[in-house]
Design a protein around this motif. Structure first.
Motif, PDB file in Angstrom:
ATOM      1  N   VAL A 115      -4.644  46.164  19.037  1.00  0.00           N
ATOM      2  CA  VAL A 115      -5.725  45.776  18.134  1.00  0.00           C
ATOM      3  C   VAL A 115      -7.076  46.168  18.720  1.00  0.00           C
ATOM      4  O   VAL A 115      -7.312  46.027  19.927  1.00  0.00           O
ATOM      5  N   TRP A 116      -7.950  46.635  17.838  1.00  0.00           N
ATOM      6  CA  TRP A 116      -9.349  46.879  18.194  1.00  0.00           C
ATOM      7  C   TRP A 116     -10.217  46.018  17.292  1.00  0.00           C
ATOM      8  O   TRP A 116     -10.088  46.057  16.059  1.00  0.00           O
ATOM      9  N   GLU A 117     -11.103  45.221  17.879  1.00  0.00           N
ATOM     10  CA  GLU A 117     -12.035  44.368  17.137  1.00  0.00           C
ATOM     11  C   GLU A 117     -13.458  44.687  17.578  1.00  0.00           C
ATOM     12  O   GLU A 117     -13.761  44.631  18.759  1.00  0.00           O
ATOM     13  N   ASN A 118     -14.306  45.003  16.609  1.00  0.00           N
ATOM     14  CA  ASN A 118     -15.681  45.345  16.978  1.00  0.00           C
ATOM     15  C   ASN A 118     -16.729  44.440  16.342  1.00  0.00           C
ATOM     16  O   ASN A 118     -17.922  44.613  16.583  1.00  0.00           O
ATOM     17  N   ASN A 119     -16.293  43.477  15.502  1.00  0.00           N
ATOM     18  CA  ASN A 119     -17.310  42.684  14.813  1.00  0.00           C
ATOM     19  C   ASN A 119     -17.069  41.176  14.816  1.00  0.00           C
ATOM     20  O   ASN A 119     -17.960  40.417  14.458  1.00  0.00           O
ATOM     21  N   ALA A 120     -15.884  40.730  15.198  1.00  0.00           N
ATOM     22  CA  ALA A 120     -15.588  39.302  15.231  1.00  0.00           C
ATOM     23  C   ALA A 120     -14.414  39.065  16.174  1.00  0.00           C
ATOM     24  O   ALA A 120     -13.671  39.986  16.503  1.00  0.00           O
ATOM     25  N   VAL A 121     -14.237  37.832  16.583  1.00  0.00           N
ATOM     26  CA  VAL A 121     -13.096  37.474  17.422  1.00  0.00           C
ATOM     27  C   VAL A 121     -11.827  37.626  16.595  1.00  0.00           C
ATOM     28  O   VAL A 121     -11.780  37.241  15.420  1.00  0.00           O
ATOM     29  N   ASN A 122     -10.791  38.193  17.196  1.00  0.00           N
ATOM     30  CA  ASN A 122      -9.541  38.409  16.483  1.00  0.00           C
ATOM     31  C   ASN A 122      -8.902  37.100  16.045  1.00  0.00           C
ATOM     32  O   ASN A 122      -8.948  36.100  16.754  1.00  0.00           O
ATOM     33  N   GLY A 123      -8.285  37.123  14.862  1.00  0.00           N
ATOM     34  CA  GLY A 123      -7.690  35.921  14.301  1.00  0.00           C
ATOM     35  C   GLY A 123      -6.621  35.290  15.165  1.00  0.00           C
ATOM     36  O   GLY A 123      -6.396  34.074  15.093  1.00  0.00           O
TER      37      GLY A 123
END
Length: 281
Positions: A115-123
């Motif tokens: 997973v890559w997350e750039n705008n919020a903490v991952n669910g």
């Protein structure tokens, strides 16, 4: 040209073929428009892949060209096309809970996620309070039914996946996702504490890409890779579900490239702790 657009153009060519090879002979676009009670521009847009047909459009087209048995084929093509692009308007028609349930089923069938997350903490690592604010923001944006509590509960259930031996979440986060003020400072502080405590879990490999890191690619949109069978990325209007092996491989290369800029373990904890400290300043 995107895979979605290509698929829409192929569907358009099939519609034109049905019109031109009707059992009663070739039907002109003008004649078909009159028969259906549509504007000529709609016929042109559908045949040239500039408009997405509805199931009812396809049924009427098949019947008007004398080929009602072709509807099943056309509808199958449309379903395949829509499986790639899942609009938020359609997905959220009944609220966020059904979407979260779909994701829970998808995650349950997966052993390894990248997973890559750039705008919020991952669910998978969100606190309930943080998740509640995220859902509320998107309910306002999409004007969708307000089912925040149900959506939060289902998302929290998904996190049990992290406590099942053999599973592996390889999560990369842009530092901006840690700093985005999407909730009150007290909620964000608890969320950062959750991340700090999660580092070291057997099923989690958490990396942070600091602002000062040398990047080999722009941050781009967030995305998820499920085993090696499916990649999902999203934007403001829709999600893209990509099961083509070449597309999945592209996202795997992107993840591997971003991974080279990330820090892990104690270094990742230091970045998170610095952001946490700024909340108290």
């Amino acid at each position: 040209m995107t895979d979605f657009q290509k698929a829409r153009e192929v569907l358009g060519l099939r519609l034109r073929e049905l019109r031109e090879s009707s059992p009663e002979g070739r039907i002109t676009g003008t004649a078909l428009a009159e028969r259906l009670g549509w504007g000529q521009s709609k016929i042109s847009k559908l045949e040239n892949g500039r408009q997405t047909a509805t199931p009812d459009d396809l049924r009427q087209w098949a019947e008007a060209t004398g080929r009602p048995e072709a509807y099943a084929e056309l509808h199958g093509r449309l379903k395949s096309l829509e499986s790639q692009i899942r609009s938020w308007r359609r997905q959220l028609a009944a609220g966020h809970r059904p979407v979260q349930e779909t994701w829970n089923a998808l995650v349950a069938d997966t052993r390894v996620m990248h997973v890559w997350e750039n705008n919020a903490v991952n669910g998978m690592l969100q606190t309930a309070d943080y998740a509640r604010h995220i859902f509320q923001h998107y309910e306002t944006l999409q004007n969708s039914p307000r089912d925040t509590d149900d959506a939060v509960r289902v998302r929290m259930q998904r996190q049990s996946w992290l406590y099942q031996p053999g599973n592996r979440l390889n999560l990369l986060m842009w530092e901006g996702a840690l700093r985005a003020q999407l909730c009150p400072p007290t909620v964000m502080a608890a969320q950062l504490d959750r991340l700090l405590g999660a580092i070291g879990m057997d099923t989690l490999n958490l990396g942070v890409v600091p602002f000062g890191a040398s990047l080999r690619l722009p941050p781009g949109n967030p995305f998820w890779i499920f085993d090696s069978r499916l990649a999902i990325t999203d934007d403001w209007d829709a999600e893209r579900w990509l099961d083509d092996s070449h597309a999945v491989a592209t996202y795997q290369r992107v993840w591997a490239t971003l991974n080279r800029s990330a820090v892990f373990g104690a270094e990742a904890q230091q970045v998170i702790a610095q952001v946490r400290h700024r909340l108290q300043a």
